[in-house]
Design a protein around this motif. Structure first.
Motif, PDB file in Angstrom:
ATOM      1  N   PRO A 136      -5.949-150.548  32.745  1.00 12.08           N
ATOM      2  CA  PRO A 136      -4.678-150.490  33.006  1.00 12.08           C
ATOM      3  C   PRO A 136      -3.778-150.811  32.184  1.00 12.08           C
ATOM      4  O   PRO A 136      -4.064-151.713  31.109  1.00 12.08           O
ATOM      5  CB  PRO A 136      -4.513-151.266  34.547  1.00 12.08           C
ATOM      6  N   ALA A 137      -2.747-150.269  32.080  1.00 11.76           N
ATOM      7  CA  ALA A 137      -1.462-150.808  30.805  1.00 11.76           C
ATOM      8  C   ALA A 137      -0.213-151.117  31.819  1.00 11.76           C
ATOM      9  O   ALA A 137      -0.079-150.253  32.684  1.00 11.76           O
ATOM     10  CB  ALA A 137      -1.197-149.784  29.905  1.00 11.76           C
ATOM     11  N   VAL A 138       0.370-152.291  31.601  1.00 13.40           N
ATOM     12  CA  VAL A 138       1.563-152.751  32.083  1.00 13.40           C
ATOM     13  C   VAL A 138       2.601-153.143  31.108  1.00 13.40           C
ATOM     14  O   VAL A 138       2.268-153.653  29.836  1.00 13.40           O
ATOM     15  CB  VAL A 138       1.147-153.890  32.948  1.00 13.40           C
ATOM     16  N   PHE A 159      -0.593-146.623  34.366  1.00 12.62           N
ATOM     17  CA  PHE A 159       0.540-146.909  33.577  1.00 12.62           C
ATOM     18  C   PHE A 159       1.785-147.505  34.474  1.00 12.62           C
ATOM     19  O   PHE A 159       2.131-146.598  35.197  1.00 12.62           O
ATOM     20  CB  PHE A 159       0.822-145.613  32.803  1.00 12.62           C
ATOM     21  N   HIS A 160       2.071-148.832  34.236  1.00 11.37           N
ATOM     22  CA  HIS A 160       3.157-149.447  35.156  1.00 11.37           C
ATOM     23  C   HIS A 160       3.931-150.130  34.330  1.00 11.37           C
ATOM     24  O   HIS A 160       3.741-150.936  33.479  1.00 11.37           O
ATOM     25  CB  HIS A 160       2.512-150.215  36.157  1.00 11.37           C
ATOM     26  N   ALA A 187      11.247-139.613  33.332  1.00 12.86           N
ATOM     27  CA  ALA A 187      11.193-140.574  32.502  1.00 12.86           C
ATOM     28  C   ALA A 187      11.884-141.729  33.472  1.00 12.86           C
ATOM     29  O   ALA A 187      11.572-143.149  33.587  1.00 12.86           O
ATOM     30  CB  ALA A 187      12.064-140.724  31.249  1.00 12.86           C
ATOM     31  N   ALA A 188      12.829-141.625  34.270  1.00  7.52           N
ATOM     32  CA  ALA A 188      13.599-142.367  35.107  1.00  7.52           C
ATOM     33  C   ALA A 188      12.688-142.921  36.467  1.00  7.52           C
ATOM     34  O   ALA A 188      12.655-144.052  36.703  1.00  7.52           O
ATOM     35  CB  ALA A 188      14.810-141.619  35.704  1.00  7.52           C
ATOM     36  N   GLU A 189      12.036-142.233  36.731  1.00  5.80           N
ATOM     37  CA  GLU A 189      10.942-142.600  37.674  1.00  5.80           C
ATOM     38  C   GLU A 189      10.055-143.745  37.133  1.00  5.80           C
ATOM     39  O   GLU A 189       9.982-144.538  37.868  1.00  5.80           O
ATOM     40  CB  GLU A 189       9.900-141.502  38.087  1.00  5.80           C
ATOM     41  N   VAL A 190       9.713-143.713  35.870  1.00  6.58           N
ATOM     42  CA  VAL A 190       8.832-144.829  35.270  1.00  6.58           C
ATOM     43  C   VAL A 190       9.620-145.934  34.821  1.00  6.58           C
ATOM     44  O   VAL A 190       9.293-147.177  35.143  1.00  6.58           O
ATOM     45  CB  VAL A 190       8.068-144.159  34.303  1.00  6.58           C
ATOM     46  N   LEU A 191      10.900-145.715  34.262  1.00  9.49           N
ATOM     47  CA  LEU A 191      11.489-146.846  33.770  1.00  9.49           C
ATOM     48  C   LEU A 191      12.600-147.383  34.755  1.00  9.49           C
ATOM     49  O   LEU A 191      12.777-148.647  34.572  1.00  9.49           O
ATOM     50  CB  LEU A 191      12.362-146.357  32.377  1.00  9.49           C
ATOM     51  N   LYS A 195       7.679-146.316  38.861  1.00  3.48           N
ATOM     52  CA  LYS A 195       6.541-145.652  39.360  1.00  3.48           C
ATOM     53  C   LYS A 195       5.221-145.923  38.356  1.00  3.48           C
ATOM     54  O   LYS A 195       5.206-145.706  37.254  1.00  3.48           O
ATOM     55  CB  LYS A 195       7.006-144.212  39.239  1.00  3.48           C
ATOM     56  N   LYS A 196       4.308-146.110  39.178  1.00  2.00           N
ATOM     57  CA  LYS A 196       2.846-146.358  38.326  1.00  2.00           C
ATOM     58  C   LYS A 196       2.189-145.060  38.432  1.00  2.00           C
ATOM     59  O   LYS A 196       1.903-144.279  39.187  1.00  2.00           O
ATOM     60  CB  LYS A 196       2.136-147.177  39.379  1.00  2.00           C
TER      61      LYS A 196
END
Length: 284
Positions: A136-138, A159-160, A187-191, A195-196
């Motif tokens: 995992p990357a955080v 990726f979180h 991108a908005a879901e992630v940043l 969203k993981k």
């Protein structure tokens, strides 16, 4: 040649420089500085992983015996990103009872400057950069990936980027690179909403070059070693052609993000968010 700098292992062989995050008990989280206890001094503040990484990149850029730099992690995690827990523990050690917020703000500002310089070093690095995600990357471990030229990931990697939940803001030039790679909504879901992503989702969104079965991840290293045998001058030229148009923009975006991050770090939301995370970790 092998050596250790802060929580890092570094080796150079056959023109490949391998940098390994090596704090597996801390999920390879990176520190701005580290506190060491010695017989002479109770605490000695030494450079953390970010300054050490910058020094490694500087040496690799100047070393004609290095063609490619690959970054990976020891243990189960690639990296858990910034070590907020270490920062809070140092704050707690340094503070008198009522000074926590003020000390946290000052320490955060200093740390952000170090992180800004590290991102600039990635943006300006002239040789090929490869990330090999063993797990995992955080946070920062996710946002810096578009600054690499190749990203290989285990199918166990996730990726979180939970910045907003912690009361801070996205960094690593991700406010620019993620919408370009994924489109604004993805991108908005992630940043924005944390969203993981699975490894496959990260690959589908352009964040990962290739996903490999976890048990077969080691098979990517012979391929990378072959890349390191490619003609260096030609690699430098082609990377410059590919990256030159974005470099100035990325440097500006990095500066902008860090200014917003400094403001966020001074907010009650950030202090509360990090303190809540610290409290949860302390109960484990």
């Amino acid at each position: 040649m092998e050596n250790q700098e802060a929580g890092l292992d570094v080796s150079v062989e056959d023109r490949l420089c391998v940098v390994k995050f090596n704090r597996p008990r801390k999920k390879n989280a990176l520190r701005v500085k580290r506190q060491m206890q010695t017989a002479e001094l109770r605490h000695c503040s030494c450079k953390g992983e970010y300054r050490a990484l910058m020094a490694i990149l500087d040496r690799a850029a100047e070393n004609p015996g290095v063609t490619v730099v690959a970054v990976t992690g020891e243990g189960d995690y690639f990296t858990a990103g910034n070590d907020f827990i270490d920062s809070l523990e140092n704050t707690r050690n340094d503070q008198s009872s009522a000074e926590g917020t003020e000390v946290w703000e000052k320490g955060s500002s200093s740390g952000i400057n170090s992180f800004r310089d590290f991102i600039t070093a990635l943006v300006n690095f002239p040789k090929p950069l490869v990330a090999v995600l063993n797990g995992p990357a955080v946070g920062m471990g996710v946002t810096i990936l578009p600054l690499f030229d190749l990203v290989y990931a285990s199918d166990k990697a996730t990726f979180h980027a939970p910045f907003v939940q912690l009361g801070v803001v996205a960094e690593g030039c991700s406010s620019y690179t993620f919408p370009r790679l994924m489109g604004m909504g993805k991108a908005a879901e992630v940043l924005l909403f944390g969203k993981k992503l699975t490894a496959k989702e990260a690959s589908d969104r352009g964040l990962v070059t290739e996903v490999l079965p976890h048990a077969s991840l080691h098979q990517v290293w012979p391929r990378i070693r072959e890349y390191a045998k490619f003609p260096l001058k030609t690699l430098l030229t082609v990377k410059e052609m590919m990256r030159a148009n974005d470099r100035e923009t990325l440097v500006k975006v990095n500066i902008m993000e860090m200014e917003y991050l400094k403001k966020a770090a001074r907010s009650e939301e950030a202090f509360t968010g990090i303190m809540n995370m610290f409290a949860k970790k302390s109960k484990l």
